[in-house]
Design an enzyme around this catalytic site. Sequence first.
Site, short mmCIF file in Angstrom:
data_model
loop_
_atom_site.label_atom_id
_atom_site.label_comp_id
_atom_site.label_asym_id
_atom_site.label_seq_id
_atom_site.Cartn_x
_atom_site.Cartn_y
_atom_site.Cartn_z
N ASP A 47 53.78 41.23 -9.94
CA ASP A 47 52.47 41.45 -10.54
C ASP A 47 52.53 41.73 -12.05
O ASP A 47 51.48 41.90 -12.68
CB ASP A 47 51.74 42.61 -9.83
CG ASP A 47 51.32 42.24 -8.42
OD1 ASP A 47 51.31 41.04 -8.10
OD2 ASP A 47 51.01 43.15 -7.63
N LYS B 260 44.75 49.99 -7.42
CA LYS B 260 43.97 49.09 -6.56
C LYS B 260 44.75 48.78 -5.28
O LYS B 260 44.22 48.85 -4.18
CB LYS B 260 43.69 47.77 -7.31
CG LYS B 260 43.29 46.61 -6.40
CD LYS B 260 43.16 45.30 -7.15
CE LYS B 260 44.39 44.47 -7.26
NZ LYS B 260 44.71 43.56 -6.15
N ASN B 261 46.04 48.44 -5.45
CA ASN B 261 46.79 47.99 -4.28
C ASN B 261 47.16 49.12 -3.33
O ASN B 261 47.61 48.87 -2.21
CB ASN B 261 48.04 47.21 -4.73
CG ASN B 261 47.65 45.84 -5.28
OD1 ASN B 261 46.50 45.43 -5.17
ND2 ASN B 261 48.61 45.16 -5.89
N ILE C 104 59.19 36.20 -5.58
CA ILE C 104 58.25 36.65 -4.55
C ILE C 104 57.23 35.56 -4.26
O ILE C 104 57.00 35.19 -3.10
CB ILE C 104 57.51 37.95 -4.98
CG1 ILE C 104 58.51 39.01 -5.47
CG2 ILE C 104 56.65 38.48 -3.83
CD1 ILE C 104 59.44 39.56 -4.44
N CYS D 98 46.03 30.64 -2.14
CA CYS D 98 45.28 31.07 -3.33
C CYS D 98 46.04 30.64 -4.57
O CYS D 98 47.07 29.98 -4.47
CB CYS D 98 45.03 32.57 -3.30
SG CYS D 98 46.46 33.54 -3.67
N ARG E 136 38.48 41.93 -10.79
CA ARG E 136 38.92 42.27 -9.44
C ARG E 136 39.92 43.42 -9.49
O ARG E 136 40.01 44.20 -8.54
CB ARG E 136 39.58 41.07 -8.76
CG ARG E 136 38.60 39.98 -8.36
CD ARG E 136 39.33 38.92 -7.55
NE ARG E 136 40.33 39.56 -6.73
CZ ARG E 136 41.59 39.12 -6.57
NH1 ARG E 136 41.97 38.02 -7.14
NH2 ARG E 136 42.43 39.78 -5.82
N ARG F 229 49.84 32.02 1.02
CA ARG F 229 49.89 33.45 1.37
C ARG F 229 49.81 33.57 2.89
O ARG F 229 48.79 33.97 3.43
CB ARG F 229 48.72 34.21 0.70
CG ARG F 229 48.59 34.07 -0.80
CD ARG F 229 49.47 34.98 -1.61
NE ARG F 229 49.29 36.39 -1.37
CZ ARG F 229 48.47 37.19 -2.03
NH1 ARG F 229 47.69 36.70 -2.95
NH2 ARG F 229 48.44 38.48 -1.78
N1 EPU Z 1 54.92 36.47 3.21
C1 EPU Z 1 55.18 35.67 4.30
N2 EPU Z 1 54.55 35.96 5.47
C2 EPU Z 1 53.69 37.01 5.60
C3 EPU Z 1 53.45 37.83 4.49
C4 EPU Z 1 54.08 37.53 3.29
O1 EPU Z 1 55.93 34.71 4.20
O2 EPU Z 1 53.19 37.21 6.71
C5 EPU Z 1 55.58 36.17 1.94
C6 EPU Z 1 54.59 35.93 0.81
O3 EPU Z 1 54.16 34.58 0.79
C7 EPU Z 1 55.42 36.30 -0.40
C8 EPU Z 1 56.24 37.48 0.10
O4 EPU Z 1 56.26 37.35 1.52
O5 EPU Z 1 56.26 35.25 -0.75
C9 EPU Z 1 55.71 38.83 -0.27
O6 EPU Z 1 54.32 38.91 0.01
P1 EPU Z 1 53.62 40.27 0.43
O7 EPU Z 1 53.20 40.16 1.84
O8 EPU Z 1 54.50 41.41 0.06
O9 EPU Z 1 52.32 40.27 -0.47
P2 EPU Z 1 50.96 40.99 -0.09
O10 EPU Z 1 51.27 42.19 0.67
O11 EPU Z 1 50.02 40.00 0.49
C10 EPU Z 1 50.77 42.60 -2.13
C11 EPU Z 1 49.87 42.77 -3.31
C12 EPU Z 1 50.06 41.62 -4.28
C13 EPU Z 1 51.53 41.62 -4.71
C14 EPU Z 1 52.43 41.49 -3.48
C15 EPU Z 1 53.90 41.57 -3.80
C16 EPU Z 1 47.90 43.91 -2.49
C17 EPU Z 1 46.45 43.87 -2.18
N3 EPU Z 1 48.47 42.78 -2.88
O12 EPU Z 1 50.38 41.36 -1.51
O13 EPU Z 1 49.26 41.94 -5.41
O14 EPU Z 1 51.77 40.53 -5.58
O15 EPU Z 1 52.13 42.57 -2.56
O16 EPU Z 1 54.22 42.76 -4.42
O17 EPU Z 1 48.53 44.95 -2.39
C18 EPU Z 1 47.89 41.49 -7.26
O18 EPU Z 1 47.59 42.69 -7.27
O19 EPU Z 1 47.61 40.72 -8.21
C19 EPU Z 1 48.61 40.95 -6.12
C20 EPU Z 1 48.67 39.66 -5.85
#
Ligand code: EPU
Length: 445
Positions: A321, A22-23, A343, A129, A413, A134
């Site tokens: 995850d 999915k991701n 994370i 969320c 989801r 986020r």
């Molecule tokens: N963060 C910031 N600023 C940003 C972006 C992220 O501070 O602009 C912080 C976040 O709050 C968090 C850390 O950086 O503490 C890492 O977040 P990341 O941006 O890597 O998360 P994401 O890219 O939004 C994806 C996956 C998540 C998974 C995370 C971490 C998808 C659609 N989502 O989210 O998946 O937990 O990477 O590996 O790819 C799930 O599938 O259940 C899920 C939540």
Amino acid sequence: MDSFLIRGGHRLKGTIEISGSKNSALPIMAAILMTEGKTTLKGVPRLLDIDSMTRLLVELGCQVHRHEPADPGTVVGPALNGPLDIEVADERQCEARYEIVRTMRASICVLGPLLGKRGKAVVSLPGGCAIGDRPVDLHVRGLKKLGAEFRVENGNIIGEVRGRLKGCRMYLGGALGPTVLGTINVMCAAALAEGETVLVGAACEPEVSDCAEMLNKMGAQIKGHGTPEIRIEGVDKLHGTEHRVIPDRIECGTFMIAAAITNGELELKHCNLDHLIAVTDRLEEVGVKIERKDGSVIVSAARRINAVEMTTQPYPGFPTDLQAQLMALLCLSDGISVVTERIFPDRFLHVGELNRMGAGVRKEGPTAIIQGVRELQGANVMASDLRASAALVLAGMVAKGTTRIDRVYHIDRGYEKIEQKLAAVGAQIERVKEEKALGSLSAVA
Ligand code: EPU
């Protein structure tokens, strides 16, 4: 809203086919906004989040067509899903509306592709969320460095580019480490920028590499993906291609834990164990047996598992995850385990629900201390987010009696036909539609 009824105490035995990731699929679908011509994606799972991304792409002027499966008789597995064709037909629309973004935070993935190709993006701000804040500040910071200008208006983030984005060298890390979707957003935009971009502090997750691989097939020039330094030489345009998304490492890890928690034995097919090295390490440490076979893995556990310490980290560390699912397993360990979430430090909504099933988990800041118990009991519990829901399914399969999990749309989801896959290997799990779920638990007698 549907519920699951699970009758615990059944060892899982058999074979499960792992779905596409999915991701990986979500940002890859968004990246297709930057291309000319048709792209065919294989292995895209059938999930609510994929439906939401499809709706978003259609609103943004794409034609999306899902082919019939090669073998319509197959209930579960990759043959369930025909390829997905996506082609941009109209580039005038640049807005990701709140109605879609609020159902799926990954909608933010369209920001970089829209700015890179159409020069404008309006994306409703995702907000917090169930797993915590986020923010998208790192996405915005990176895209600003490429020359985009941003403002926030009425809950929307509006990005605009005068002329063309320009490549540069930048640091993309944040206080909690690298960002997966932020890296993908900036990498996508940089693929069509003028000159070279170097992303330092980039996320190394396999999903980032999968997107880079697809972009390269489309004519992009990206190197170093899978490492913290990604180099992107901008090109003028990208063309359609054919791409198969990688196997879902989180689904695979969840079923590895399912085998362990039920003292069962599962063969997991179409997986890539290289993407799960930290998970394999922790599971072997607690006493789970893991054997590699060509493209598949056999996972079994014959006895009560040991306690262990685990900290979630960016890839290749233990993934956030799978934190909730590992915690469900550790609830039944022999001793005291310590789980630290680095994370998403607030990602612990499953703790209260596991304790309602008789677990002994105490939370202290971003750490959970788990006193192993000999058994869990069935209870009515509430799914709060995707991975927490998976943890409750795991706990329910080993608990004494019946567990009812409400609000399983969270699990829909991100896990493709999870109840069918688990039922096929011996779990007593049933989906109950809302009206019936409010009635008797004898539905799973
Ligand atoms: N963060 C910031 N600023 C940003 C972006 C992220 O501070 O602009 C912080 C976040 O709050 C968090 C850390 O950086 O503490 C890492 O977040 P990341 O941006 O890597 O998360 P994401 O890219 O939004 C994806 C996956 C998540 C998974 C995370 C971490 C998808 C659609 N989502 O989210 O998946 O937990 O990477 O590996 O790819 C799930 O599938 O259940 C899920 C939540």
